[in-house]
Motif scaffolding. Sequence first.
Motif, PDB file in Angstrom:
ATOM      1  N   VAL A   1     126.216 130.582  42.799  1.00  0.00           N
ATOM      2  CA  VAL A   1     124.974 131.131  43.336  1.00  0.00           C
ATOM      3  C   VAL A   1     124.676 132.396  42.496  1.00  0.00           C
ATOM      4  N   ILE A   2     125.290 133.184  41.788  1.00  0.00           N
ATOM      5  CA  ILE A   2     124.916 134.355  41.114  1.00  0.00           C
ATOM      6  C   ILE A   2     124.114 133.708  39.831  1.00  0.00           C
ATOM      7  N   ASN A   3     124.487 132.869  39.243  1.00  0.00           N
ATOM      8  CA  ASN A   3     123.809 132.365  37.957  1.00  0.00           C
ATOM      9  C   ASN A   3     122.939 131.310  38.696  1.00  0.00           C
ATOM     10  N   THR A   4     122.488 131.108  39.643  1.00  0.00           N
ATOM     11  CA  THR A   4     121.511 129.818  39.967  1.00  0.00           C
ATOM     12  C   THR A   4     121.779 128.691  39.182  1.00  0.00           C
ATOM     13  N   LYS A   5     123.218 128.140  39.020  1.00  0.00           N
ATOM     14  CA  LYS A   5     123.340 126.983  38.201  1.00  0.00           C
ATOM     15  C   LYS A   5     124.302 125.996  39.543  1.00  0.00           C
ATOM     16  N   GLY A   6     123.972 124.946  39.373  1.00  0.00           N
ATOM     17  CA  GLY A   6     124.643 123.787  40.105  1.00  0.00           C
ATOM     18  C   GLY A   6     124.098 123.755  41.833  1.00  0.00           C
ATOM     19  N   GLU A   7     124.438 122.747  42.420  1.00  0.00           N
ATOM     20  CA  GLU A   7     124.041 122.404  43.669  1.00  0.00           C
ATOM     21  C   GLU A   7     124.734 123.224  44.691  1.00  0.00           C
ATOM     22  N   VAL A   8     124.189 124.291  45.426  1.00  0.00           N
ATOM     23  CA  VAL A   8     124.896 124.973  46.437  1.00  0.00           C
ATOM     24  C   VAL A   8     124.125 124.611  47.629  1.00  0.00           C
ATOM     25  N   ASP A   9     124.729 124.517  49.131  1.00  0.00           N
ATOM     26  CA  ASP A   9     123.851 124.443  50.120  1.00  0.00           C
ATOM     27  C   ASP A   9     123.250 125.682  50.339  1.00  0.00           C
ATOM     28  N   ARG A  10     121.745 125.510  51.014  1.00  0.00           N
ATOM     29  CA  ARG A  10     121.175 126.555  51.191  1.00  0.00           C
ATOM     30  C   ARG A  10     121.913 127.789  52.184  1.00  0.00           C
ATOM     31  N   THR A  11     122.396 127.327  53.063  1.00  0.00           N
ATOM     32  CA  THR A  11     123.268 128.236  54.084  1.00  0.00           C
ATOM     33  C   THR A  11     124.256 128.630  53.681  1.00  0.00           C
ATOM     34  N   THR A  12     125.196 127.994  52.820  1.00  0.00           N
ATOM     35  CA  THR A  12     126.244 128.727  51.941  1.00  0.00           C
ATOM     36  C   THR A  12     125.752 129.711  50.909  1.00  0.00           C
ATOM     37  N   ALA A  13     124.848 129.326  50.273  1.00  0.00           N
ATOM     38  CA  ALA A  13     124.164 130.411  49.354  1.00  0.00           C
ATOM     39  C   ALA A  13     123.731 131.621  49.815  1.00  0.00           C
ATOM     40  N   ALA A  14     123.095 131.379  51.180  1.00  0.00           N
ATOM     41  CA  ALA A  14     122.688 132.558  51.814  1.00  0.00           C
ATOM     42  C   ALA A  14     123.850 133.662  52.365  1.00  0.00           C
ATOM     43  N   ARG A  15     124.944 132.923  52.715  1.00  0.00           N
ATOM     44  CA  ARG A  15     126.135 133.516  53.262  1.00  0.00           C
ATOM     45  C   ARG A  15     126.627 134.238  51.967  1.00  0.00           C
ATOM     46  N   VAL A  16     126.957 133.626  50.879  1.00  0.00           N
ATOM     47  CA  VAL A  16     127.613 134.377  49.770  1.00  0.00           C
ATOM     48  C   VAL A  16     126.497 135.529  49.146  1.00  0.00           C
TER      49      VAL A  16
ATOM     50  N   ALA B   1     134.495 135.611  47.335  1.00  0.00           N
ATOM     51  CA  ALA B   1     134.904 134.020  47.720  1.00  0.00           C
ATOM     52  C   ALA B   1     135.747 134.240  48.970  1.00  0.00           C
ATOM     53  N   ARG B   2     136.685 135.218  48.916  1.00  0.00           N
ATOM     54  CA  ARG B   2     137.372 135.093  50.175  1.00  0.00           C
ATOM     55  C   ARG B   2     136.499 135.389  51.361  1.00  0.00           C
ATOM     56  N   GLU B   3     135.779 136.661  51.347  1.00  0.00           N
ATOM     57  CA  GLU B   3     135.038 137.208  52.583  1.00  0.00           C
ATOM     58  C   GLU B   3     133.953 135.898  52.855  1.00  0.00           C
ATOM     59  N   ALA B   4     133.556 135.137  51.846  1.00  0.00           N
ATOM     60  CA  ALA B   4     132.426 134.221  51.980  1.00  0.00           C
ATOM     61  C   ALA B   4     132.926 132.677  52.715  1.00  0.00           C
ATOM     62  N   GLY B   5     134.453 132.651  52.294  1.00  0.00           N
ATOM     63  CA  GLY B   5     135.149 131.499  52.647  1.00  0.00           C
ATOM     64  C   GLY B   5     134.762 130.196  51.580  1.00  0.00           C
ATOM     65  N   VAL B   6     134.580 130.744  50.552  1.00  0.00           N
ATOM     66  CA  VAL B   6     133.940 129.440  49.509  1.00  0.00           C
ATOM     67  C   VAL B   6     134.962 129.846  48.288  1.00  0.00           C
ATOM     68  N   SER B   7     134.883 128.767  47.361  1.00  0.00           N
ATOM     69  CA  SER B   7     135.470 129.233  46.135  1.00  0.00           C
ATOM     70  C   SER B   7     135.000 129.968  45.028  1.00  0.00           C
ATOM     71  N   LYS B   8     135.573 130.517  44.081  1.00  0.00           N
ATOM     72  CA  LYS B   8     135.030 131.434  43.113  1.00  0.00           C
ATOM     73  C   LYS B   8     133.976 130.724  42.338  1.00  0.00           C
ATOM     74  N   THR B   9     134.087 129.083  42.031  1.00  0.00           N
ATOM     75  CA  THR B   9     132.881 128.409  41.346  1.00  0.00           C
ATOM     76  C   THR B   9     131.781 128.358  42.283  1.00  0.00           C
ATOM     77  N   THR B  10     131.949 128.496  43.392  1.00  0.00           N
ATOM     78  CA  THR B  10     130.595 128.497  44.478  1.00  0.00           C
ATOM     79  C   THR B  10     129.979 129.843  44.103  1.00  0.00           C
ATOM     80  N   VAL B  11     130.546 130.886  44.483  1.00  0.00           N
ATOM     81  CA  VAL B  11     129.946 132.119  44.088  1.00  0.00           C
ATOM     82  C   VAL B  11     129.552 132.270  42.756  1.00  0.00           C
ATOM     83  N   SER B  12     130.022 131.773  41.800  1.00  0.00           N
ATOM     84  CA  SER B  12     129.375 131.853  40.428  1.00  0.00           C
ATOM     85  C   SER B  12     128.128 131.166  40.231  1.00  0.00           C
TER      86      SER B  12
END
Length: 324
Positions: free
Chosen positions: A22-37, A9-20
Motif C-alpha cells: 500500500v505504501i509503495n503502490t506496488k502489487g495488487e491490494v484490494d481497494r477496501t483493504t488499502a483504504a483501511r491500511v 499491520a497488527r492494527e489493520a489486521g493485515v500482513s506487513k507485506t500488504t502494508v508495504s
Amino acid sequence: MRVTIADVAREAGVSKTTVSRVINTKGEVDRTTAARVREVIAQLGYVPSSGAVGLARGSSRTVGMLVPSLTWPWMGELLQGVVDTVEAADYGLLLFTCNRGAESVQRFTSQVSARAFDGLVVVEPENTLGHLTELHRDGLPIVLIDDRGHHPEFPSVVTTNHEGGASAARHLHAAGRTRPLVLTGPQHFGCVRDRTAGFRSVLPTGLVVEGDFTERGGRLAVEELLARDVTFDSVFAHNDISAAGVLRALRAAGRRVPDDIAVVGFDDIPMAEHTEPPLTTVRQPTRRMGETAARMLLSHLGGTPVPEGPAVLPTELVVRHSAP
C-alpha cells in the motif's frame, strides 16, 4: 516510541507485506483493504523511512510545502520562487497550510505517512518545530525558510535581519532622527529580536513597543503613544503591514510624514509602493528565499549533501518618500 510497520499491520489486521504494498503502490491490494491500511497509517502517525520507500518505489518527483497561511503578505512571492524552481526541475508541488490548526497538521501527517512527496519546504507554523524535527530524523528531507532563530538540525534559508535593522537605523540617523520608536513583531520570533538588536546597535532607544505584525496593531500603538504625549521623530516598524497602520494613525493625528515623523518598514511587499506616502522599507528577497530553499531540497534529493549552516540572503534598504 516510534510507530512501526508491524504496528500498522497488527492494527489493520493485515500482513506487513500488504502494508508495504500500500505504501509503495506496488502489487495488487484490494481497494477496501488499502483504504483501511491508509486510515490506520493516518491514525497512528506512521512515517516510513524515506530511504526504504525510495528503494522500494522510486521517487514521486513531488515536493511538499508547508506554510502557516496563504494570507501572509509576502507568501505569494515566496511561493512563486518555490514553484518556479520545482517546475523547472520537472517536479510537482503539494501545498499544505495550517489554517485549521491540529486538524491541518493531522492531514499533513497522513500525507507524509503515505509518502505523497519526496521532501518538504517549510515556513514553520507555530508549535510544529518538534514534530518537523521528528519527521526529519525519520528520514524526510526538510528545508526551512526563516528558522525564527531556532536553528534546527535541518538546513534553512534565512535573511540578514540584524543588518536589515541596522540599515534602517543608519538611514534615520543620517537624516538627523534621534528619537526613534521601534514597533516590533512578537518577541518570540528570532527575526524580531535580530531586527531590534540591529537597529539599536546603531540608534540606541528605549522606546520599543511589541506589536503583532498587523495594520491594526501598528495604528493602535501609535495612537496610544500620541495620546500619552510620547515624543518620537521616526518609526521603524518590523513589517510593512504594521507600518501602514502607523502611517494611518499619524495622518489621522495631523502629523506630517516625513516632515514631522519618518517611517521605515520591513519586507517591501507590493503595497509598500502604494501607501501614502510611499514607504521606505527594508526589502527581504522573498522570491529568492523560495528559490534557494527549493534548490537546496532538490539538490539533496539528487544526492548532494546539504550545507552545514543556513543559506543567508542579504536585505536591502529601499528609500521612498516616508523616510527620504
